[in-house]
Motif scaffolding. Sequence first.
Motif, PDB file in Angstrom:
ATOM      1  N   UNK A 500     -33.527  44.179 -16.828  1.00 32.45           N
ATOM      2  CA  UNK A 500     -33.026  44.690 -15.560  1.00 32.45           C
ATOM      3  C   UNK A 500     -34.061  44.571 -14.458  1.00 32.45           C
ATOM      4  N   UNK A 501     -35.381  44.621 -14.830  1.00 35.25           N
ATOM      5  CA  UNK A 501     -36.417  44.549 -13.811  1.00 35.25           C
ATOM      6  C   UNK A 501     -36.510  43.165 -13.195  1.00 35.25           C
ATOM      7  N   UNK A 502     -35.868  42.180 -13.807  1.00 33.62           N
ATOM      8  CA  UNK A 502     -35.851  40.848 -13.197  1.00 33.62           C
ATOM      9  C   UNK A 502     -35.133  40.879 -11.854  1.00 33.62           C
ATOM     10  N   UNK A 503     -34.162  41.776 -11.725  1.00 35.24           N
ATOM     11  CA  UNK A 503     -33.366  41.837 -10.495  1.00 35.24           C
ATOM     12  C   UNK A 503     -34.119  42.505  -9.360  1.00 35.24           C
ATOM     13  N   UNK A 504     -35.292  43.055  -9.629  1.00 39.06           N
ATOM     14  CA  UNK A 504     -36.030  43.673  -8.525  1.00 39.06           C
ATOM     15  C   UNK A 504     -36.491  42.628  -7.525  1.00 39.06           C
ATOM     16  N   UNK A 505     -36.611  41.371  -7.968  1.00 39.16           N
ATOM     17  CA  UNK A 505     -36.988  40.309  -7.029  1.00 39.16           C
ATOM     18  C   UNK A 505     -35.871  40.070  -6.014  1.00 39.16           C
ATOM     19  N   UNK A 506     -34.632  40.217  -6.453  1.00 35.33           N
ATOM     20  CA  UNK A 506     -33.533  40.086  -5.505  1.00 35.33           C
ATOM     21  C   UNK A 506     -33.495  41.284  -4.558  1.00 35.33           C
ATOM     22  N   UNK A 507     -33.828  42.463  -5.077  1.00 37.14           N
ATOM     23  CA  UNK A 507     -33.910  43.632  -4.190  1.00 37.14           C
ATOM     24  C   UNK A 507     -35.023  43.457  -3.173  1.00 37.14           C
ATOM     25  N   UNK A 508     -36.112  42.824  -3.596  1.00 40.60           N
ATOM     26  CA  UNK A 508     -37.207  42.546  -2.663  1.00 40.60           C
ATOM     27  C   UNK A 508     -36.773  41.533  -1.614  1.00 40.60           C
ATOM     28  N   UNK A 554     -34.583  48.901   8.100  1.00 41.89           N
ATOM     29  CA  UNK A 554     -35.668  48.038   7.636  1.00 41.89           C
ATOM     30  C   UNK A 554     -36.948  48.825   7.409  1.00 41.89           C
ATOM     31  N   UNK A 555     -37.239  49.744   8.326  1.00 37.99           N
ATOM     32  CA  UNK A 555     -38.466  50.537   8.187  1.00 37.99           C
ATOM     33  C   UNK A 555     -38.414  51.423   6.946  1.00 37.99           C
ATOM     34  N   UNK A 556     -37.310  52.104   6.727  1.00 33.56           N
ATOM     35  CA  UNK A 556     -37.186  52.982   5.570  1.00 33.56           C
ATOM     36  C   UNK A 556     -37.167  52.191   4.265  1.00 33.56           C
ATOM     37  N   UNK A 557     -36.509  51.045   4.277  1.00 37.45           N
ATOM     38  CA  UNK A 557     -36.438  50.201   3.078  1.00 37.45           C
ATOM     39  C   UNK A 557     -37.836  49.717   2.690  1.00 37.45           C
ATOM     40  N   UNK A 558     -38.555  49.165   3.642  1.00 39.15           N
ATOM     41  CA  UNK A 558     -39.888  48.634   3.337  1.00 39.15           C
ATOM     42  C   UNK A 558     -40.857  49.754   2.956  1.00 39.15           C
ATOM     43  N   UNK A 559     -40.718  50.910   3.588  1.00 47.15           N
ATOM     44  CA  UNK A 559     -41.601  52.035   3.252  1.00 47.15           C
ATOM     45  C   UNK A 559     -41.362  52.497   1.817  1.00 47.15           C
ATOM     46  N   UNK A 560     -40.100  52.659   1.446  1.00 48.82           N
ATOM     47  CA  UNK A 560     -39.781  53.078   0.078  1.00 48.82           C
ATOM     48  C   UNK A 560     -40.257  52.058  -0.938  1.00 48.82           C
ATOM     49  N   UNK A 561     -40.109  50.780  -0.622  1.00 48.63           N
ATOM     50  CA  UNK A 561     -40.558  49.720  -1.539  1.00 48.63           C
ATOM     51  C   UNK A 561     -42.083  49.759  -1.695  1.00 48.63           C
ATOM     52  N   UNK A 562     -42.781  49.995  -0.624  1.00 45.24           N
ATOM     53  CA  UNK A 562     -44.242  50.090  -0.704  1.00 45.24           C
ATOM     54  C   UNK A 562     -44.668  51.189  -1.680  1.00 45.24           C
ATOM     55  N   UNK A 563     -44.069  52.354  -1.542  1.00 46.49           N
ATOM     56  CA  UNK A 563     -44.486  53.504  -2.338  1.00 46.49           C
ATOM     57  C   UNK A 563     -44.133  53.320  -3.809  1.00 46.49           C
TER      58      UNK A 563
END
Length: 752
Positions: A500-508, A554-563
Motif C-alpha cells: 500500500x505504501x507504493x501508492x504514497x508516490x501518487x499521493x505525493x 496546497x499549503x495545508x497539503x504540503x505542510x501535512x506531507x512535510x510533517x
Amino acid sequence: SRVHDQVHTKESRPLMQLLTSSKFKEQFRYNQVANWKDRYIDYPTILHLILRLSKTFRDLHTPTFTEPESPGYGASDEEGRPMVPVEENRRLAVVYEMENEITRMLRAELDKAQGFFLQQVHAFEVRLGHIAEEADRLQHMKEHEADTQARTIQKADKVLERSLTHMYRQLMMLDNFAQLNYTAFTKLLEKHDEMTPFKKKAKFDALLHASALHKRPLIKQLITRTETLFANSFSEGSLSRAKAKLWQRQHDDWDWDALHIGLFVGMAVPLAAFLLLFFIGGKVEDLKYTPIDKSQYVLPVYRLFGIITLACWLWGFNVFVWHKSRINHSYIFGFDPSSTLRFHRIFKMAAFLTVLWLLSFVCYLGDSGAHFDLGIPVETWPLALALTFLCMFFCPFNFFHRSSRLLLMKTILSVIVSPFGRVTFLDFYVGDVLTSMVKSLVDFQYTVCFYTTGDFIDSVSDACNTPNKVLPPILSFLPLFWRMMQCIRIFIDTKRIHHVWRWKHMANALKYLVGFGVILFSSLHENLTTVSYSDPDAAWDWYRVMWVFFFVISTLYTYTWDILMDWGLGQWSSKNYPLRDELFYSRHRWFYYYCIVSNFFFRFFWTLTISKAVPVETHISSSLLGWIAATVEIVRRFTWSLVRIENEYLGTSDTTFRDSDFIPLPFSVNKVSRPAQNLELSASADLDSADDFSPSPSSLKSSWYNETMPAHESFSDSEEGAKFASAGEVATIRARTIWNEHASNESDAIIN
C-alpha cells in the motif's frame, strides 16, 4: 546468608551509581558506528534487566537466601525438598525467570555481535585480496609500461593510495567494534555479579575468551597485510612510515580554509555596512536614470545571485550540522566520500560569493546614487556579477570544485529528464530545492532578457515586461512538473512491489498537481482581471476565489506531507510523543517543535513564490515582497533538509532508492569486469576522521542492489546478483563455523 549480606551491606551506596556507570554508557553510545547500532550488544537493555533483577531480589523479605536446591532452606517435605511460603516461592520464581532471561540475552547478543564481526572480516578479506591484485597489476605496469602509460600510472597510484587508506581506517573501525563489544560484555558480567547473588562471569569467561571478539586474530592479520601492502607500494617497504601516512590527519587544509573564510568575511562586513547606509540614507532611489527608475529593473538580477549565495551558506550549515550529529549525508546522497566538499570548503565558497555580490551591489548603488564616480557605466556592475557567477559555474577547468559543479549539472539534467531516466534520492532532493527556487528561475529568465534585449542600455525601454506575463507561470510550473514526474516514475518502477505504501508516490504527485491550480488561477487573475483590490466587491471574481482556495489547500497539503511523510514525525505512540522514537538531534528537541511551527507559516511564503501576485492587499511593494518570500522560502527549505535527511538516514523513510545489504566502498581500484570486485561492505563512509564514520542504519537490509542495473531492477534477479548473494551466504556460514569452533561443547554445557 553470605550472598544476602553481601548485597544488603551496599544499601548505603546509591544503587544507580553502582549500576549505571554513566561514563562507559556514554562512551559506548558515542563510539558506536550508527550503521551498526543494531549489531552492537544491547548494553542499555541488559543493564536495565540487571537493575530490575537486583531490585526484585532486594525486595525479598527473607533473612537468608540460598538456592532452593541447597540444604537447610526452611522446612522440607517428605522427599527432602525445601518448603517455602507460596508468596515467597512466587517471588523466587520471578527472580529465577529474570535471571534466565538475562542469560539468554547475554548469549544471544554475543552470538549476534560475533557473527556480524566475522561476516565483515570475510568481506574485508575479499576486498583486500582484490586491492592486492590491482597493486600487482600496477607494479607490472610500472616495470614494463612506465614510458607509455605514465599518466595512467600516476592516476592509478593516487586511487590505490586512497583505497588502502580508506581500507585501513575501516579495518580499524571494525577492530574498535570488536573491542567495544568485548568491553561492554565484560562490564555487564561484572555488574551482574556485583548486584545479584548469581555468579555468571566465571561461567561465561570460557565462552567469551574463545570468541572472535577477544584476541581478534583475523582482523589483526588484515590490518598487518594492509600496512605491508601500503609500505611496499608507497613507503619503500618501511612499516613505520606506512603507519604514519595511514594515520596522518586528513583534510589538514582546514587552517587555510579558516584563514580564507575570515578574510572574506572581514571584507564582507564593511561592504554590508556601506549597503545598509545607502538604504538608510534614502539615496538609493536618487539615481541618475530618468524617466524610469532603473534600479527596480536591476534588483531582480541581484536577488537571483543573492539567493544563490544564501543557498550556499545554508547548505554549508546543513553539512556542518550533519557532521556534528554524525549523519552520513555522503551516503544518503550517493556522494564520493573521498571528494565530498566538507563544510569549511562550502563556507569558504559562500564567503567568496558574498564578497562578489556585495561589492557589485555597493558599486552599483554608490555609482548610481552619485556617491562616487568610478568612471564606468553603472550597468556594468550587475552584468559583471552575472558573468562572473556563470563563468565560475560553467568553467571547464579543474577550478572552483569542478567535480561538485559537474555533479550538480548532471543532477539538474537528471531532474529535467526524470520521466525518462532512473530517479535517485539526490534527484528527489534537488527537485525539491528547485521548487523552492521558483522565484530565482523567474529572475534568471528576467536577467537573460534584460541583457540580451538591450533593455539595460535603453533607459526608456520596457521590453522585458511583456514576456514576463507568460514566462513566469511557465517557469513556476516546471519545477512542480518535474517533481510530479519523478513521483510517477518511481511509482512505475516499483510496480512489482505490491504494498500500500507504493501508492504514497501518487499521493505525493497529487501534492504538486494541487500546486498547478495555484499557478493557473494566479496567472488568470493577474492577466485577465483589471479591477483593483481597493474595490472589495469587484475584486473578488471567481479567478481570485479559486486562487485563494488552491492557495490554502496546497499549503495545508504540503505542510501535512512535510510533517508526516518527509520528516516521519507525528508518531503519537512514540516515546518522544509527538515526534518519533529515534532523534539524532535529541539534545535540541526544541528544534523539532520549531520546525513544526515555523514550517506552517513559512509554507505560505512558498505558495507565494509560485504565485504571480498576492491574493490579498498587503500594502507592500511587489519587489520587496519578492525578496522576502524568496529569502524565507530558501531558509525554510534548508531547515526542512535537516530533518528530512535525518529521517532518511534513520531508514524510516522511502527505501526505494537504496535496497542493499552493504554500502559500497568509497573508491574503485580498477574497473575490471569481475563480479566479486563489486562485493560491498557496510563500513564505508566519509572517513575524514574517526568521528565522521557513521554510515546509514537503513543499509542493513535483506536484499541486494547494484547501481549498474536498470532502474529499480532487483540485483538478486541477475546472474551476478546470485553470485554475490552466494558470497554473502558463504560469509554467514563461515562466521557460524568459526563460532562453533570457538564455542566448545564444554562451555555450552556450562552455560546450559
